[in-house]
Design an enzyme around this catalytic site. Structure first.
Site, PDB file in Angstrom:
ATOM      1  N   GLY A 198      70.029 -65.442 -17.897  1.00 32.31           N
ATOM      2  CA  GLY A 198      70.152 -63.990 -17.766  1.00 32.31           C
ATOM      3  C   GLY A 198      71.241 -63.582 -16.799  1.00 32.31           C
ATOM      4  O   GLY A 198      72.112 -64.375 -16.448  1.00 32.31           O
ATOM      5  N   HIS A 258      78.929 -65.529 -20.505  1.00 31.09           N
ATOM      6  CA  HIS A 258      77.852 -65.649 -21.498  1.00 31.09           C
ATOM      7  C   HIS A 258      78.233 -64.936 -22.792  1.00 31.09           C
ATOM      8  O   HIS A 258      77.983 -65.433 -23.885  1.00 31.09           O
ATOM      9  CB  HIS A 258      76.564 -64.988 -20.986  1.00 31.09           C
ATOM     10  CG  HIS A 258      76.015 -65.578 -19.721  1.00 31.09           C
ATOM     11  ND1 HIS A 258      75.998 -64.896 -18.533  1.00 31.09           N
ATOM     12  CD2 HIS A 258      75.459 -66.788 -19.473  1.00 31.09           C
ATOM     13  CE1 HIS A 258      75.447 -65.648 -17.600  1.00 31.09           C
ATOM     14  NE2 HIS A 258      75.113 -66.806 -18.139  1.00 31.09           N
TER      15      HIS A 258
END
Ligand code: PAF
Length: 289
Positions: free
Chosen positions: A31, A37
C-alpha cells in the site's frame, strides 16, 4: 473493480477468470501507492487480461524494532489509485486471514538472503518469500510484477520461483524516480524537508559510480571508496552498506565485468533508504575476417 478482504471470494473470481482462459497479472504491494507501484500496475494491465493488486502490510517481514506499526497506510487513496489505473481486483486481507492462528509454515531462500539488506534485517526475506508464496497460491497469476528499487527482493523472488518451479513469470520494472532523482519509496514519507534534501546524496553516489564506470574504472573498491566519500561529505547520513555484487548470487565482485549491481543502504535520521544501479560492460562482438 472488485475489492476483497477475504480469500474465498477472490479465489472464486480467479477461478471464473481462469475458466474464461484469461491471463492474470499480479502486483503485490504494502500500500501507500506511489508512481513506482502504479508503473507496475499499468504494465500488468498492458500485458494481462485481469489484474489483481494486493495491499497488505506484511507483519512477518518487519523485525521487532522496525517500522511495522508506523508504516504509512492510506487504504482509501490506494483503492482509488487502483481503480483509476485499471486494476480489476484489489485484495486487502486482514492479518488473521493470511496468518491464521497457529500459522507455522515458512518459505526461505538461503544464502543470498543473508547478504546486503539481509545482513541487518534477519528474517526479512523469509517474511517476504512466505507472504509472496501465499499470495501467489491465492491469486495464481501468470505474471507477477516487482520493482527494481528492491533489487535484492526481486532476485530472491526470481530464485524462489525458479527453484521451487512456481508456475509464474516474474517481471521486474525499472526504478521510478522523482524529478530530482530520488527513488520513489513509501518510506520517503518519513523524511523531513531537510532529510529529503540529504536523501538525494544516495542518487548522486550512484550517478558517480556510473560516471566512474563509464570512464573505465573496473575496480569495485575504488568505486565504493568514491561513493563513500561523497556520502560522508553530507553530514547526518549513516552508511549501512555500499556493495558491488553479481546479480545472481549477490557475491562481492572485485573486478567488474558483465553485469553487476551497485546497492546502497543508508540511514537518514530514523529512516532507512535503499537504492541501486546496474553497471554492465558491453558484450564485445567478435568481428569476423
Ligand atoms: O515490496 C513490497 O512491497 C513487499 O515486500 C511485498 C513484495 C508486497 C511483500 O510484502
Amino acid at each position: 473493480m472488485q475489492i476483497h478482504r477475504t480469500t474465498k471470494p477472490l479465489v472464486e473470481s480467479i477461478e471464473k477468470i481462469k475458466k474464461e482462459d484469461k491471463s492474470i497479472g499480479f502486483v503485490p504491494t504494502m500500500g501507500c501507492l506511489h508512481e513506482g507501484h502504479l508503473s507496475l500496475i499499468r504494465k500488468a494491465c498492458k500485458d494481462t487480461d485481469w489484474v489483481v493488486a494486493s495491499i497488505f502490510v506484511n507483519p512477518i517481514q518487519f523485525g521487532p524494532k522496525e517500522d511495522f506499526k508506523k508504516y504509512p497506510r492510506d487504504f482509501k487513496r490506494d483503492i482509488e489509485l487502483c481503480r483509476i489505473n485499471g486494476v480489476d481486483g484489489v485484495f486487502m486481507p486482514q492479518t488473521k486471514s493470511i496468518y491464521e492462528k497457529g500459522f507455522s509454515s515458512f518459505v526461505n531462500v538461503e544464502n543470498i538472503t543473508d547478504r546486503l539488506c539481509g545482513e541487518s534485517r534477519p528474517g526479512h526475506f523469509r517474511g517476504v518469500t512466505t507472504v509472496v508464496t501465499k499470495l501467489f497460491n491465492i491469486v495464481q497469476p501468470d505474471i507477477a510484477y516487482f520493482g527494481q528499487k528492491d533489487a535484492q527482493q526481486a532476485i530472491v523472488i526470481k530464485k524462489m520461483v525458479e527453484e521451487l518451479s512456481m508456475p509464474v513469470k516474474i517481471e521486474v520494472a525499472p526504478i521510478v524516480r522523482e524529478k530530482d532523482g530520488l527513488a520513489m519509496s513509501s518510506r520517503n514519507a518519513y523524511l523531513t524537508k531537510n532529510e529529503r534534501k540529504k536523501a538525494l546524496t544516495l542518487y548522486r553516489s550512484l550517478q558517480m559510480a556510473k560516471t566512474l564506470f563509464k570512464k573505465g574504472e573496473r575496480d569495485s573498491r575504488a568505486i565504493i571508496h568514491a561513493m563513500r566519500q561523497l556520502i560522508h561529505a553530507e553530514p547526518g547520513i549513516k552508511i549501512e552498506y555500499i556493495s558491488i555484487v553479481d546479480t545472481q548470487e549477490l557475491s562481492f565482485v572485485r573486478r567488474i565485468s558483465g553485469e553487476v549491481l551497485v546497492a546502497v543502504a543508508v540511514w537518514i535520521g530514523k529512516t532507512r533508504l535503499i537504492d541501486n544501479a546496474i553497471l554492465e560492460t558491453r558484450k564485445v562482438r567478435k568481428e569476423r575476417g
